[in-house]
Design a protein around this motif. Sequence first.
Motif, PDB file in Angstrom:
ATOM      1  N   VAL A 175       0.818  -1.216   0.000  1.00 12.53           N
ATOM      2  CA  VAL A 175       0.000   0.000   0.000  1.00 12.53           C
ATOM      3  C   VAL A 175       0.853   1.268   0.000  1.00 12.53           C
ATOM      4  N   GLY A 176       2.172   1.130   0.176  1.00  6.99           N
ATOM      5  CA  GLY A 176       3.034   2.307   0.205  1.00  6.99           C
ATOM      6  C   GLY A 176       4.490   1.915   0.155  1.00  6.99           C
ATOM      7  N   VAL A 177       5.356   2.924   0.100  1.00  3.54           N
ATOM      8  CA  VAL A 177       6.794   2.698   0.026  1.00  3.54           C
ATOM      9  C   VAL A 177       7.501   3.846   0.743  1.00  3.54           C
ATOM     10  N   SER A 178       8.662   3.566   1.315  1.00  2.00           N
ATOM     11  CA  SER A 178       9.408   4.589   2.040  1.00  2.00           C
ATOM     12  C   SER A 178       9.918   5.681   1.115  1.00  2.00           C
ATOM     13  N   SER A 179      10.033   6.886   1.647  1.00  2.00           N
ATOM     14  CA  SER A 179      10.713   7.957   0.921  1.00  2.00           C
ATOM     15  C   SER A 179      12.205   7.665   0.926  1.00  2.00           C
ATOM     16  N   GLN A 180      12.932   8.274  -0.021  1.00  2.00           N
ATOM     17  CA  GLN A 180      14.363   8.019  -0.158  1.00  2.00           C
ATOM     18  C   GLN A 180      15.149   9.317  -0.003  1.00  2.00           C
ATOM     19  N   VAL A 181      16.450   9.179   0.179  1.00  2.00           N
ATOM     20  CA  VAL A 181      17.298  10.344   0.392  1.00  2.00           C
ATOM     21  C   VAL A 181      18.501  10.293  -0.545  1.00  2.00           C
ATOM     22  N   VAL A 182      18.958  11.465  -0.958  1.00  2.00           N
ATOM     23  CA  VAL A 182      20.151  11.582  -1.793  1.00  2.00           C
ATOM     24  C   VAL A 182      21.063  12.646  -1.197  1.00  2.00           C
ATOM     25  N   MET A 183      22.349  12.346  -1.081  1.00  2.00           N
ATOM     26  CA  MET A 183      23.300  13.333  -0.574  1.00  2.00           C
ATOM     27  C   MET A 183      24.566  13.310  -1.431  1.00  2.00           C
ATOM     28  N   TYR A 184      25.275  14.449  -1.416  1.00  2.00           N
ATOM     29  CA  TYR A 184      26.511  14.563  -2.187  1.00  2.00           C
ATOM     30  C   TYR A 184      27.689  14.370  -1.242  1.00  2.00           C
ATOM     31  N   VAL A 185      28.556  13.424  -1.563  1.00  2.00           N
ATOM     32  CA  VAL A 185      29.742  13.140  -0.757  1.00  2.00           C
ATOM     33  C   VAL A 185      30.957  13.733  -1.459  1.00  2.00           C
ATOM     34  N   SER A 186      31.590  14.719  -0.829  1.00  2.00           N
ATOM     35  CA  SER A 186      32.725  15.413  -1.449  1.00  2.00           C
ATOM     36  C   SER A 186      34.024  14.630  -1.274  1.00  2.00           C
ATOM     37  N   HIS A 187      34.830  14.614  -2.328  1.00  2.00           N
ATOM     38  CA  HIS A 187      36.170  14.029  -2.281  1.00  2.00           C
ATOM     39  C   HIS A 187      37.235  15.124  -2.299  1.00  2.00           C
ATOM     40  N   GLY A 188      36.850  16.317  -1.888  1.00  2.00           N
ATOM     41  CA  GLY A 188      37.785  17.434  -1.890  1.00  2.00           C
ATOM     42  C   GLY A 188      38.146  17.846  -3.292  1.00  2.00           C
ATOM     43  N   GLN A 189      39.436  17.972  -3.567  1.00  2.00           N
ATOM     44  CA  GLN A 189      39.893  18.417  -4.877  1.00  2.00           C
ATOM     45  C   GLN A 189      39.621  17.380  -5.973  1.00  2.00           C
ATOM     46  N   TYR A 190      39.223  16.176  -5.560  1.00  2.00           N
ATOM     47  CA  TYR A 190      38.966  15.119  -6.535  1.00  2.00           C
ATOM     48  C   TYR A 190      37.488  15.002  -6.886  1.00  2.00           C
ATOM     49  N   GLY A 191      36.715  16.005  -6.500  1.00  2.00           N
ATOM     50  CA  GLY A 191      35.294  15.999  -6.846  1.00  2.00           C
ATOM     51  C   GLY A 191      34.456  15.295  -5.789  1.00  2.00           C
ATOM     52  N   GLY A 192      33.538  14.453  -6.205  1.00  2.00           N
ATOM     53  CA  GLY A 192      32.665  13.771  -5.259  1.00  2.00           C
ATOM     54  C   GLY A 192      31.682  12.872  -5.990  1.00  2.00           C
TER      55      GLY A 192
END
Length: 250
Positions: A175-192
């Motif tokens: 009858v339903g489903v959980s909400s989801q989450v997205v986050m950005y993980v930084s790698h410093g000078q190497y982006g993320g």
Amino acid sequence: MSVQESKTDQTCAYVWASASESAAYLLRSDGTVDRTTGKGIVNQRMVPPTGTEYVAVDAGYHCAYLVRSDGAVDRTTSGGKITSTLTPPAGTKYTAASSGESVSYLLRDDGKVDRVTGKGTVTKTIDPPERCMYVAVSAGEEQSYLVRSDGIINRTVHKGDIQKSISSPSGSPYVGVSSQVVMYVSHGQYGGHFEGNDANYLLRADGGADRTKTKGEISEELMCDAGLDIKYVQASGGISASYLVRSDGK
């Protein structure tokens, strides 16, 4: 500067909340939305067009969607400013929205789901099976879930194509489903890189919840306290912890 309390605030209640990495959106019973970006201080009140109310809100990493009572959806990407409005096909209304990392899904009252990419463009409409409607959506970083009125959940991982249809091992309809989450993980000078929750929870009509972690396979079946008529009614999947709300308020 925080929004000052007015006389109407004394009789108004929050009815829903959705948070992203940069801001949280609090839906009020008067149809407006309070936006906070830190320390729980409301620094903006978002008011819909005259004659309408906001009835649902979902915040993602890149944007948030505010569903209006007239069936349109306002999209905001920066500073709580409405950058575009999505209008459903004539004769239909949007009733819910779920914002993922690169893809979002808008639920329509005719049981179809519109897939949104880029800067808020509907790129695909997903039709449910015959004699069936989609009733809930949950967009994530790697996968999205579409709940059907027949108790089956469709899982999509690429371009809105249905990769898997999930039925509960218990035999109880979903009858339903959980909400989801997205986050950005930084790698410093190497982006993320972007990271989403590993586990999702599929809510069942009998009050239980099925946990899925890999490719939509059910890894665990959860039930509330044995012998009590208590159900799981809502769930939210997180990076390090997930929460399931019970019908007894716990």
